[in-house]
Scaffold this motif. Structure first.
Motif, PDB file in Angstrom:
ATOM      1  N   VAL A  75       0.671  -1.160  -0.066  1.00  0.00           N
ATOM      2  CA  VAL A  75       0.120   0.177   0.045  1.00  0.00           C
ATOM      3  C   VAL A  75       0.827   1.207   0.009  1.00  0.00           C
ATOM      4  O   VAL A  75       1.820   1.559   1.102  1.00  0.00           O
ATOM      5  N   ALA A  76       0.855   1.889  -1.247  1.00  0.00           N
ATOM      6  CA  ALA A  76       1.676   3.307  -1.255  1.00  0.00           C
ATOM      7  C   ALA A  76       0.979   4.326  -0.802  1.00  0.00           C
ATOM      8  O   ALA A  76      -0.297   4.363  -0.823  1.00  0.00           O
ATOM      9  N   LEU A  77       1.594   5.289  -0.117  1.00  0.00           N
ATOM     10  CA  LEU A  77       1.115   6.247   0.658  1.00  0.00           C
ATOM     11  C   LEU A  77       1.130   7.637  -0.336  1.00  0.00           C
ATOM     12  O   LEU A  77       0.690   8.760   0.398  1.00  0.00           O
ATOM     13  N   SER A  78       1.764   7.689  -1.293  1.00  0.00           N
ATOM     14  CA  SER A  78       1.644   8.977  -2.174  1.00  0.00           C
ATOM     15  C   SER A  78       2.347   8.455  -3.694  1.00  0.00           C
ATOM     16  O   SER A  78       2.672   7.334  -3.715  1.00  0.00           O
ATOM     17  N   ASP A  79       2.265   9.320  -4.396  1.00  0.00           N
ATOM     18  CA  ASP A  79       2.639   9.174  -5.777  1.00  0.00           C
ATOM     19  C   ASP A  79       4.204   8.825  -5.840  1.00  0.00           C
ATOM     20  O   ASP A  79       4.446   7.719  -6.346  1.00  0.00           O
ATOM     21  N   GLY A  80       4.884   9.369  -5.078  1.00  0.00           N
ATOM     22  CA  GLY A  80       6.480   9.025  -5.154  1.00  0.00           C
ATOM     23  C   GLY A  80       6.836   7.457  -4.546  1.00  0.00           C
ATOM     24  O   GLY A  80       7.204   6.814  -4.735  1.00  0.00           O
ATOM     25  N   ALA A  81       5.850   7.295  -3.525  1.00  0.00           N
ATOM     26  CA  ALA A  81       5.865   5.936  -2.758  1.00  0.00           C
ATOM     27  C   ALA A  81       5.438   4.890  -3.720  1.00  0.00           C
ATOM     28  O   ALA A  81       5.898   3.752  -3.798  1.00  0.00           O
ATOM     29  N   VAL A  82       4.649   5.061  -4.839  1.00  0.00           N
ATOM     30  CA  VAL A  82       4.179   4.225  -5.902  1.00  0.00           C
ATOM     31  C   VAL A  82       5.335   3.620  -6.629  1.00  0.00           C
ATOM     32  O   VAL A  82       5.689   2.553  -6.773  1.00  0.00           O
ATOM     33  N   GLN A  83       6.151   4.678  -6.961  1.00  0.00           N
ATOM     34  CA  GLN A  83       7.598   4.213  -7.586  1.00  0.00           C
ATOM     35  C   GLN A  83       8.488   3.320  -6.819  1.00  0.00           C
ATOM     36  O   GLN A  83       9.210   2.438  -7.146  1.00  0.00           O
ATOM     37  N   VAL A  84       8.457   3.566  -5.596  1.00  0.00           N
ATOM     38  CA  VAL A  84       9.384   2.676  -4.501  1.00  0.00           C
ATOM     39  C   VAL A  84       8.430   1.266  -4.445  1.00  0.00           C
ATOM     40  O   VAL A  84       9.000   0.196  -4.579  1.00  0.00           O
ATOM     41  N   GLY A  85       7.031   1.270  -4.198  1.00  0.00           N
ATOM     42  CA  GLY A  85       6.591   0.377  -4.199  1.00  0.00           C
ATOM     43  C   GLY A  85       6.118  -0.886  -5.240  1.00  0.00           C
ATOM     44  O   GLY A  85       6.130  -2.009  -4.891  1.00  0.00           O
ATOM     45  N   GLU A  86       6.241  -0.153  -6.119  1.00  0.00           N
ATOM     46  CA  GLU A  86       6.144  -1.051  -7.750  1.00  0.00           C
ATOM     47  C   GLU A  86       7.253  -2.120  -7.720  1.00  0.00           C
ATOM     48  O   GLU A  86       6.939  -3.156  -7.938  1.00  0.00           O
ATOM     49  N   GLN A  87       8.595  -1.817  -7.189  1.00  0.00           N
ATOM     50  CA  GLN A  87       9.793  -2.691  -7.036  1.00  0.00           C
ATOM     51  C   GLN A  87       9.601  -3.750  -6.241  1.00  0.00           C
ATOM     52  O   GLN A  87       9.917  -5.015  -6.252  1.00  0.00           O
ATOM     53  N   ILE A  88       8.854  -3.409  -4.911  1.00  0.00           N
ATOM     54  CA  ILE A  88       8.489  -4.305  -3.958  1.00  0.00           C
ATOM     55  C   ILE A  88       7.318  -5.213  -4.328  1.00  0.00           C
ATOM     56  O   ILE A  88       7.658  -6.765  -4.213  1.00  0.00           O
TER      57      ILE A  88
END
Length: 219
Positions: free
Chosen positions: A30-43
């Motif tokens: 669960v990403a908490l922001s747009d920037g977090a989506v870029q981190v979360g995609e890899q995970i």
């Protein structure tokens, strides 16, 4: 001191920490922001699990550069837990009209952005290991909202991950999360973009369109 070339590369570093333990578990990122989506995609791609996003709008105290609280996509307003109860009451009374207007504005903005995608489905997260992802934690306020959102959902474990975080936030997180994966903890947090060479984050609308597509593919 760590700096990251991009959010995606930072996400890969965190994914490497998680993959051995969680590759075959039921996880949800669960990403908490747009920037977090870029981190979360890899995970999510390393763990072969769903990636979704919790839409949160922070409400600032006018002229003070401090978050009073945040609104989630369920319409719940959560006060910033780093304020005392008496501080929250004081601001709430002093800024009552402003706060009510700000809440309405924040909620209508969230609904406009959500479009047909709707709210995160509780069933997507129930009985899963939930991995909350930020691209940089400088305040506990966004996490307050996420934790409030998760309260009615029974999850197996709660993991909070971020490439970089402020030390005061990390101290509080130990009380909430079963596990933390923070690559670098800062005593003097400079603002999230400062820690990345590349800050090319898609627009909010583009990010939500991508998330809705990912969720549709999982259903």
């Amino acid at each position: 001191m760590m700096y990251f070339q991009s959010r995606a590369l930072a996400g890969q570093m965190i994914a490497e920490e998680l993959v051995q333990k969680y590759r075959y578990e039921n996880c949800a990122v669960v990403a908490l922001s747009d920037g977090a989506v870029q981190v979360g995609e890899q995970i999510a791609s390393s763990l072969h699990c769903i990636l979704t996003m919790l839409l949160i709008e922070s409400i600032e105290i006018p002229g003070e550069g401090m978050t009073l609280g945040s609104m989630s996509q369920t319409g719940t307003f959560t006060y910033n837990s780093s304020m005392s109860e008496s501080e929250a009451d004081l601001y709430s009374n002093e800024l009552h009209g402003y706060l009510e207007d700000a809440k309405r504005t924040a909620f209508s903005k969230i609904n406009r952005l959500l479009g047909d995608g709707g709210v995160i489905d509780h069933d997507m997260l129930r009985e899963h290991t939930v991995i909350l992802v930020s691209d940089g934690l400088d305040s506990i306020s966004v996490l307050d909202v996420a934790l409030e959102f998760l309260k009615p959902i029974h999850v197996q474990r709660l993991i909070v991950v971020a490439p970089v975080a402020d030390v005061t936030v990390v101290d509080k997180l130990h009380m909430y999360a079963d596990e933390l994966h923070i690559l670098d903890v800062k005593a003097n947090y400079m603002g999230t973009d400062h820690y990345y060479d590349q800050n090319d984050i898609p627009t909010h609308e583009e990010t939500i369109a991508k998330i809705n597509q990912i969720v549709l593919n999982w259903r």
